[in-house]
Design a protein around this motif. Structure first.
Motif, PDB file in Angstrom:
ATOM      1  N   ALA A 212      -5.141   1.444  -7.336  1.00 42.07           N
ATOM      2  CA  ALA A 212      -5.061   1.066  -6.058  1.00 42.07           C
ATOM      3  C   ALA A 212      -3.951   1.510  -5.112  1.00 42.07           C
ATOM      4  O   ALA A 212      -4.245   0.637  -4.004  1.00 42.07           O
ATOM      5  CB  ALA A 212      -3.967  -0.224  -7.329  1.00 42.07           C
ATOM      6  N   ARG A 213      -2.795   2.393  -5.532  1.00 38.91           N
ATOM      7  CA  ARG A 213      -1.973   3.126  -4.215  1.00 38.91           C
ATOM      8  C   ARG A 213      -3.656   3.393  -2.797  1.00 38.91           C
ATOM      9  O   ARG A 213      -2.861   3.485  -1.587  1.00 38.91           O
ATOM     10  CB  ARG A 213      -1.914   4.710  -4.526  1.00 38.91           C
ATOM     11  CG  ARG A 213      -0.283   3.780  -5.716  1.00 38.91           C
ATOM     12  CD  ARG A 213       0.867   5.247  -5.468  1.00 38.91           C
ATOM     13  NE  ARG A 213       1.733   4.607  -7.008  1.00 38.91           N
ATOM     14  CZ  ARG A 213       1.992   4.955  -7.660  1.00 38.91           C
ATOM     15  NH1 ARG A 213       1.182   6.429  -7.879  1.00 38.91           N
ATOM     16  NH2 ARG A 213       2.962   4.553  -8.360  1.00 38.91           N
ATOM     17  N   ILE A 214      -4.491   4.470  -3.014  1.00 39.94           N
ATOM     18  CA  ILE A 214      -5.243   4.808  -2.840  1.00 39.94           C
ATOM     19  C   ILE A 214      -6.189   3.359  -1.495  1.00 39.94           C
ATOM     20  O   ILE A 214      -5.817   3.677  -0.442  1.00 39.94           O
ATOM     21  CB  ILE A 214      -6.552   5.686  -3.206  1.00 39.94           C
ATOM     22  CG1 ILE A 214      -6.240   6.312  -3.699  1.00 39.94           C
ATOM     23  CG2 ILE A 214      -7.788   5.714  -2.063  1.00 39.94           C
ATOM     24  CD1 ILE A 214      -6.824   7.474  -4.576  1.00 39.94           C
ATOM     25  N   LEU A 215      -6.379   1.997  -2.479  1.00 41.12           N
ATOM     26  CA  LEU A 215      -6.248   0.781  -1.311  1.00 41.12           C
ATOM     27  C   LEU A 215      -5.283   0.569  -0.829  1.00 41.12           C
ATOM     28  O   LEU A 215      -5.941  -0.689   0.022  1.00 41.12           O
ATOM     29  CB  LEU A 215      -7.555  -0.206  -2.509  1.00 41.12           C
ATOM     30  CG  LEU A 215      -8.545   0.348  -3.310  1.00 41.12           C
ATOM     31  CD1 LEU A 215      -9.045  -0.677  -4.218  1.00 41.12           C
ATOM     32  CD2 LEU A 215      -9.464   0.875  -2.650  1.00 41.12           C
ATOM     33  N   ALA A 216      -4.052   0.352  -1.476  1.00 37.14           N
ATOM     34  CA  ALA A 216      -3.047   0.059  -0.405  1.00 37.14           C
ATOM     35  C   ALA A 216      -3.522   0.719   1.238  1.00 37.14           C
ATOM     36  O   ALA A 216      -2.534   0.150   1.333  1.00 37.14           O
ATOM     37  CB  ALA A 216      -2.326  -0.142  -1.125  1.00 37.14           C
ATOM     38  N   VAL A 217      -3.340   1.881   0.788  1.00 37.92           N
ATOM     39  CA  VAL A 217      -3.326   2.533   2.556  1.00 37.92           C
ATOM     40  C   VAL A 217      -4.360   1.273   3.313  1.00 37.92           C
ATOM     41  O   VAL A 217      -4.184   1.065   4.689  1.00 37.92           O
ATOM     42  CB  VAL A 217      -4.027   3.804   2.669  1.00 37.92           C
ATOM     43  CG1 VAL A 217      -4.568   4.764   3.523  1.00 37.92           C
ATOM     44  CG2 VAL A 217      -3.003   4.817   1.675  1.00 37.92           C
ATOM     45  N   PHE A 218      -5.922   0.896   2.405  1.00 36.66           N
ATOM     46  CA  PHE A 218      -6.708   0.482   3.598  1.00 36.66           C
ATOM     47  C   PHE A 218      -5.944  -1.149   4.274  1.00 36.66           C
ATOM     48  O   PHE A 218      -5.750  -1.861   4.902  1.00 36.66           O
ATOM     49  CB  PHE A 218      -7.865   0.597   3.348  1.00 36.66           C
ATOM     50  CG  PHE A 218      -8.734   2.157   2.866  1.00 36.66           C
ATOM     51  CD1 PHE A 218      -8.944   1.763   4.141  1.00 36.66           C
ATOM     52  CD2 PHE A 218      -8.459   2.281   1.861  1.00 36.66           C
ATOM     53  CE1 PHE A 218      -9.208   3.128   4.157  1.00 36.66           C
ATOM     54  CE2 PHE A 218      -9.076   3.680   2.227  1.00 36.66           C
ATOM     55  CZ  PHE A 218      -9.861   4.248   3.535  1.00 36.66           C
ATOM     56  N   ASP A 219      -5.451  -1.326   2.425  1.00 34.02           N
ATOM     57  CA  ASP A 219      -4.812  -3.060   3.011  1.00 34.02           C
ATOM     58  C   ASP A 219      -3.108  -2.656   3.816  1.00 34.02           C
ATOM     59  O   ASP A 219      -3.252  -3.370   4.778  1.00 34.02           O
ATOM     60  CB  ASP A 219      -3.708  -3.968   1.630  1.00 34.02           C
ATOM     61  CG  ASP A 219      -4.814  -3.845   0.674  1.00 34.02           C
ATOM     62  OD1 ASP A 219      -5.796  -4.247   0.704  1.00 34.02           O
ATOM     63  OD2 ASP A 219      -4.106  -3.748  -0.294  1.00 34.02           O
ATOM     64  N   TRP A 220      -2.800  -1.744   4.102  1.00 28.91           N
ATOM     65  CA  TRP A 220      -1.565  -1.345   5.636  1.00 28.91           C
ATOM     66  C   TRP A 220      -1.998  -1.354   6.626  1.00 28.91           C
ATOM     67  O   TRP A 220      -2.147  -1.792   7.101  1.00 28.91           O
ATOM     68  CB  TRP A 220      -0.623   0.122   5.119  1.00 28.91           C
ATOM     69  CG  TRP A 220       0.693   0.245   5.702  1.00 28.91           C
ATOM     70  CD1 TRP A 220       1.462  -0.550   5.661  1.00 28.91           C
ATOM     71  CD2 TRP A 220       0.432   1.071   6.990  1.00 28.91           C
ATOM     72  NE1 TRP A 220       2.834  -0.409   6.763  1.00 28.91           N
ATOM     73  CE2 TRP A 220       1.852   0.328   7.588  1.00 28.91           C
ATOM     74  CE3 TRP A 220      -0.432   2.099   7.372  1.00 28.91           C
ATOM     75  CZ2 TRP A 220       2.072   1.357   8.189  1.00 28.91           C
ATOM     76  CZ3 TRP A 220      -0.069   2.326   8.630  1.00 28.91           C
ATOM     77  CH2 TRP A 220       1.411   2.349   9.118  1.00 28.91           C
ATOM     78  N   LEU A 221      -3.274  -0.764   6.817  1.00 31.60           N
ATOM     79  CA  LEU A 221      -3.470  -0.685   8.102  1.00 31.60           C
ATOM     80  C   LEU A 221      -4.167  -2.061   8.512  1.00 31.60           C
ATOM     81  O   LEU A 221      -4.239  -2.129   9.667  1.00 31.60           O
ATOM     82  CB  LEU A 221      -5.272   0.363   7.799  1.00 31.60           C
ATOM     83  CG  LEU A 221      -4.789   1.945   7.743  1.00 31.60           C
ATOM     84  CD1 LEU A 221      -5.948   2.906   7.525  1.00 31.60           C
ATOM     85  CD2 LEU A 221      -4.319   2.749   8.668  1.00 31.60           C
ATOM     86  N   ALA A 222      -4.770  -3.018   7.638  1.00 31.70           N
ATOM     87  CA  ALA A 222      -5.121  -3.904   7.968  1.00 31.70           C
ATOM     88  C   ALA A 222      -4.400  -5.101   8.611  1.00 31.70           C
ATOM     89  O   ALA A 222      -3.887  -5.731   9.510  1.00 31.70           O
ATOM     90  CB  ALA A 222      -5.600  -4.948   6.761  1.00 31.70           C
TER      91      ALA A 222
END
Length: 181
Positions: free
Chosen positions: A80-90
């Motif tokens: 989930a931390r990896i996907l959170a990178v993209f959430d933060w970018l959004a």
């Protein structure tokens, strides 16, 4: 005004103006006016505009990567931390003053003519890639995923800088999820 205060005021003004308008469209007089630091003092602190650009990118790098890491660390699951990178970018892409990636923008303006700026940009991108690599390793995923994940994030930054909005990050997140299996 002491040197540390003058430096911070100059960097605050540089960040606002360089990120908002582009490096080449901002003159030292603009920076003097926005910072309240005299031209003489600006040149004492930063012997050339290139030095100010380098310092602006370096300071922004520390803050940017810190905010990213802080947001990602809220996730307990390593995947989930990896996907959170993209959430933060959004979230970043949706900020009202988002103007694309400061390092890509600076490289586009000065990378061919300023080794100092190009070096600062490369250092930022290497650090971001290494951060993604550490997240991949923590998740027990193959190191070979680091490059594609990095390219997804970088591509999202470029696309969002041109198109605006979080769509690129959302699409990159979905692609990352599929890559991770």
């Amino acid at each position: 005004m002491d040197s540390a205060t003058a430096r911070e005021q100059a960097l605050d003004a540089a960040e606002k103006l360089f990120y908002g308008r582009g490096v080449q469209s901002v003159g030292m007089d603009d920076l003097r006016g926005a910072s309240g630091v005299s031209l003489k003092r600006l040149y004492q602190l930063f012997p050339a505009k290139e030095h100010l650009v380098e310092a602006y990118l370096e300071r922004r790098d520390v803050r940017w990567r810190g905010l990213l890491a802080e947001s990602v660390a809220r996730q307990e699951d390593p995947r989930a931390r990896i996907l959170a990178v993209f959430d933060w970018l959004a979230e970043w892409f949706d900020e009202p003053d988002f103007r694309g990636c400061a390092w890509i923008n600076a490289y586009g303006e000065l990378g061919a003519t300023s080794e100092r700026v190009a070096g600062r940009v490369r250092a930022h991108k290497r650090a971001f890639r290494a951060y993604l690599g550490a997240l991949v390793a923590d998740a027990g995923l193959p190191d070979a995923l680091t490059g594609p994940l990095f390219l997804l994030a970088e591509g999202a930054m470029v696309t969002a800088g041109i198109d605006g909005g979080a769509t690129a990050a959302t699409e990159a997140r979905e692609a990352a999820r599929r890559l991770m299996g």
